[in-house]
Write a protein that holds these residues in place. Structure first.
Motif, PDB file in Angstrom:
ATOM      1  N   SER A   1       0.831  -1.207   0.000  1.00 36.99           N
ATOM      2  CA  SER A   1       0.000   0.000   0.000  1.00 36.99           C
ATOM      3  C   SER A   1       0.864   1.254   0.000  1.00 36.99           C
ATOM      4  CB  SER A   1      -0.908   0.019   1.236  1.00 36.99           C
ATOM      5  OG  SER A   1      -1.765  -1.108   1.240  1.00 36.99           O
ATOM      6  N   SER A   2       0.312   2.346  -0.541  1.00 42.52           N
ATOM      7  CA  SER A   2       0.989   3.639  -0.463  1.00 42.52           C
ATOM      8  C   SER A   2       0.874   4.181   0.954  1.00 42.52           C
ATOM      9  CB  SER A   2       0.354   4.627  -1.437  1.00 42.52           C
ATOM     10  OG  SER A   2       0.791   5.951  -1.160  1.00 42.52           O
TER      11      SER A   2
ATOM     12  N   GLU B   1      -2.028   6.551   1.769  1.00 42.28           N
ATOM     13  CA  GLU B   1      -3.397   6.046   1.824  1.00 42.28           C
ATOM     14  C   GLU B   1      -3.778   5.562   3.223  1.00 42.28           C
ATOM     15  OE1 GLU B   1      -3.362   4.281  -2.781  1.00 42.28           O
ATOM     16  OE2 GLU B   1      -3.373   2.908  -1.053  1.00 42.28           O
TER      17      GLU B   1
END
Length: 213
Positions: free
Chosen positions: A112-113, A116
């Motif tokens: 995941s970023s 986020e």
């Protein structure tokens, strides 16, 4: 401060909490100018004589500014940052990243970023990165800012686990509500150290009126 202790640095805004933390992790004198007297010794290293790299292996730091700390495009890359600097093999790096991510309950979000994530998840990533450095000291600056009660409780539970493993936990905060629940000793600061000792002795009305009044 001894192995397996949680010590909390408490004081109002501008009292010197972060400055004291920066003396411990080496950002002072390496990144901030000023006159420094006396000495700070971390696990045998004099912070004024050791390199910032040497100190980073001793002290893992989780700063208050969440977004400003990210260096990777994904959670996994961010946690692996210090390992890459140490030229750790890819196989060992992946294993370590997964292990520390699982400890902070972020093991399923490695791709995941960071941007986020929620505020609480971001702090978990920074904790994982600090754990990956394998330092004996973990320094957290305002770890409860911007998180809900559930996340705060989860962070405290994690810090308790790390303490039980022998880590030294240093928490700098003005959030007094959570402090007595999990710390062993407290440093009360306001431009100088007003008091230092077992938490029940420091958390008295008289001492806090001097500091916060």
């Amino acid at each position: 401060i001894y192995e397996g202790e949680v010590v909390v640095i408490v004081g109002p805004s501008g009292s010197g909490k972060s400055t004291l933390g920066h003396c411990i992790n080496g950002l002072i004198p390496f990144s901030y100018r000023g006159n420094m007297k006396g000495s700070v010794v971390v696990d045998g290293l004099d912070t004024q004589k050791a390199s910032l790299f040497e100190l980073s292996k001793k002290v893992g730091t989780v700063l208050q500014d969440s977004d400003g700390q990210f260096v990777g495009l994904t959670v996994g890359e961010d946690i692996a940052f210090s390992l890459e600097n140490d030229c750790v093999s890819q196989e060992e790096m992946k294993k370590t990243v997964q292990q520390v991510a699982d400890i902070v309950d972020m093991g399923k979000l490695l791709k995941s970023s960071p941007y986020e994530l929620s505020g609480g998840q971001k702090k978990r990533v920074f904790l994982a990165r600090a754990l990956a450095q394998e330092g004996e000291v973990i320094l957290l600056d305002e770890p409860f800012t911007g998180v809900d009660v559930k996340t705060e409780d989860a962070i405290i539970a994690l810090l308790r686990d790390l303490r039980d493993e022998g880590k030294v936990i240093l928490v700098s905060t003005h959030n007094l509500g959570s402090v007595p629940e999990f710390c062993d000793r407290t440093v009360l600061v306001k431009g100088t150290v007003l008091a230092y000792g077992p938490t029940p002795e420091i958390f008295t009305r008289e001492k806090f009126e001097v500091a916060f009044g």
